[in-house]
Design a protein around this motif. Sequence first.
Motif, mmCIF file in Angstrom:
data_model
loop_
_atom_site.group_PDB
_atom_site.id
_atom_site.type_symbol
_atom_site.label_atom_id
_atom_site.label_comp_id
_atom_site.label_asym_id
_atom_site.label_seq_id
_atom_site.Cartn_x
_atom_site.Cartn_y
_atom_site.Cartn_z
ATOM 1 N N LEU A 164 0.842 -0.985 0.016
ATOM 2 C CA LEU A 164 0.160 0.028 0.179
ATOM 3 C C LEU A 164 0.957 1.215 -0.103
ATOM 4 O O LEU A 164 0.798 2.355 -0.768
ATOM 5 C CB LEU A 164 -0.872 -0.052 1.213
ATOM 6 N N TYR A 165 1.927 1.199 0.726
ATOM 7 C CA TYR A 165 2.846 2.538 0.837
ATOM 8 C C TYR A 165 3.675 2.469 -0.414
ATOM 9 O O TYR A 165 3.757 3.666 -0.939
ATOM 10 C CB TYR A 165 3.754 2.487 1.880
ATOM 11 N N TYR A 169 3.367 5.910 -2.861
ATOM 12 C CA TYR A 169 4.564 6.479 -3.070
ATOM 13 C C TYR A 169 4.824 6.634 -4.508
ATOM 14 O O TYR A 169 5.114 7.825 -5.082
ATOM 15 C CB TYR A 169 5.874 5.603 -2.641
ATOM 16 N N VAL A 170 4.213 5.553 -5.225
ATOM 17 C CA VAL A 170 4.425 5.839 -7.062
ATOM 18 C C VAL A 170 3.556 6.829 -7.187
ATOM 19 O O VAL A 170 3.675 7.630 -8.250
ATOM 20 C CB VAL A 170 4.177 4.431 -7.415
ATOM 21 N N VAL A 212 12.094 11.723 -15.992
ATOM 22 C CA VAL A 212 12.937 10.988 -15.490
ATOM 23 C C VAL A 212 13.137 10.956 -14.003
ATOM 24 O O VAL A 212 13.299 9.890 -13.387
ATOM 25 C CB VAL A 212 14.449 11.287 -16.212
ATOM 26 N N VAL A 213 13.458 12.058 -13.275
ATOM 27 C CA VAL A 213 13.476 12.130 -12.063
ATOM 28 C C VAL A 213 12.424 11.645 -11.171
ATOM 29 O O VAL A 213 12.646 10.754 -10.192
ATOM 30 C CB VAL A 213 13.656 13.672 -11.498
ATOM 31 N N PRO A 214 10.982 11.784 -11.180
ATOM 32 C CA PRO A 214 9.941 11.092 -10.527
ATOM 33 C C PRO A 214 10.099 9.438 -10.920
ATOM 34 O O PRO A 214 9.734 8.693 -10.051
ATOM 35 C CB PRO A 214 8.727 11.956 -11.032
ATOM 36 N N LEU A 215 10.476 9.440 -11.966
ATOM 37 C CA LEU A 215 10.481 7.651 -12.493
ATOM 38 C C LEU A 215 11.382 7.192 -11.828
ATOM 39 O O LEU A 215 11.279 6.101 -11.088
ATOM 40 C CB LEU A 215 10.530 7.745 -13.847
ATOM 41 N N VAL A 222 9.543 0.319 -5.914
ATOM 42 C CA VAL A 222 8.698 -1.022 -6.621
ATOM 43 C C VAL A 222 9.963 -2.222 -6.645
ATOM 44 O O VAL A 222 9.797 -3.258 -6.655
ATOM 45 C CB VAL A 222 8.748 -0.463 -7.795
ATOM 46 N N TYR A 223 11.385 -1.566 -6.961
ATOM 47 C CA TYR A 223 12.484 -2.577 -7.047
ATOM 48 C C TYR A 223 12.787 -3.342 -5.614
ATOM 49 O O TYR A 223 12.708 -4.501 -5.924
ATOM 50 C CB TYR A 223 13.691 -2.010 -7.523
#
Length: 228
Positions: A164-165, A169-170, A212-215, A222-223
Motif C-alpha cells: 500500500l505504501y 509512493y508511486v 526521469v526524476v520522478p520515474l 517498486v524494485y
Amino acid sequence: MSWFSTFLTSSVGRKLVMSLTGLFLIIFLVVHLIGNLQLLFDDGGEKFNLYAKFMTTNPVIKLTSYLLYAGILLHAIQGWLLWRSNANARETKYAVKVTRTVNTNSFASRNMGWLGTIIFIFILIHLYQFWLQMKMGVLEMVTYEDVEVDNLYYVVAQAFQNPLYVVFYVICMVVIAYHLLHGFQSAFQTLGLNHSKYSPLIRTVGRIYAVVVPLAFAFIPVYMYLQG
C-alpha cells in the motif's frame, strides 16, 4: 523594509518567490535522488546509511537542510496564496498573463494548487516516517569499520515492503511529475528567462526532468518490494 514586504506579498513578488524556491527544490530533488539510489546496492544498506550519516552531520549540509525546510514551507505558502488569489480573481489568473511558451491549458497548470497540496502532505508523511525517527534517536545502530550510524536503511526497506505504501509512493511521484511539467517552465518564465533561442531547450529539459526524476524515485520502492 516596508517596500520589500509589500513586494513579497504582491502577486509579482509571490511568483518570484515561488520561482526561486521552486528552482532550489528542483536542484534538491537531484541530490536526494542520488542519495536514494544508494538503496539499490546489495550491501545491506551500508552505502545508504553512510550517506545518511554524512547528510545529517556535515555542517554545510545541515545548514542547507534548514534552508530546504524553509524553502518547502515558503513555496507551499506562497503557492496556496496564489492559488486562492487566482480562484478569487479569474481575470488576473497567472495562466492568462504568461506567454504561449508555457502550456497554460494543461492539466498540470490548471491543478497546480491541488497537486502542490498532495505533494506537501506526502512530504509531511515522508518526514515523519524517516527523518523524524532518525532525529528522535529511536533507530537501531549499526557499525561499519568502527563508524556507528543509524540504521535508516532498515526503516526504509520495511516501508517499501508494504504494498500500500509502495502504491501511495508511486502515485505521489506521478503527482510530482505533473507538478514539475508546469513548474519547471513556469519558474524560468517568471524570472524572465525567455528567448526564442533558449525557451525550446528549457521546455525540453523541463519535460525530460519531470519524467526521469520522478520515474527514478518511483522505481526504487517498486524494485525493493519485488526484491523483498
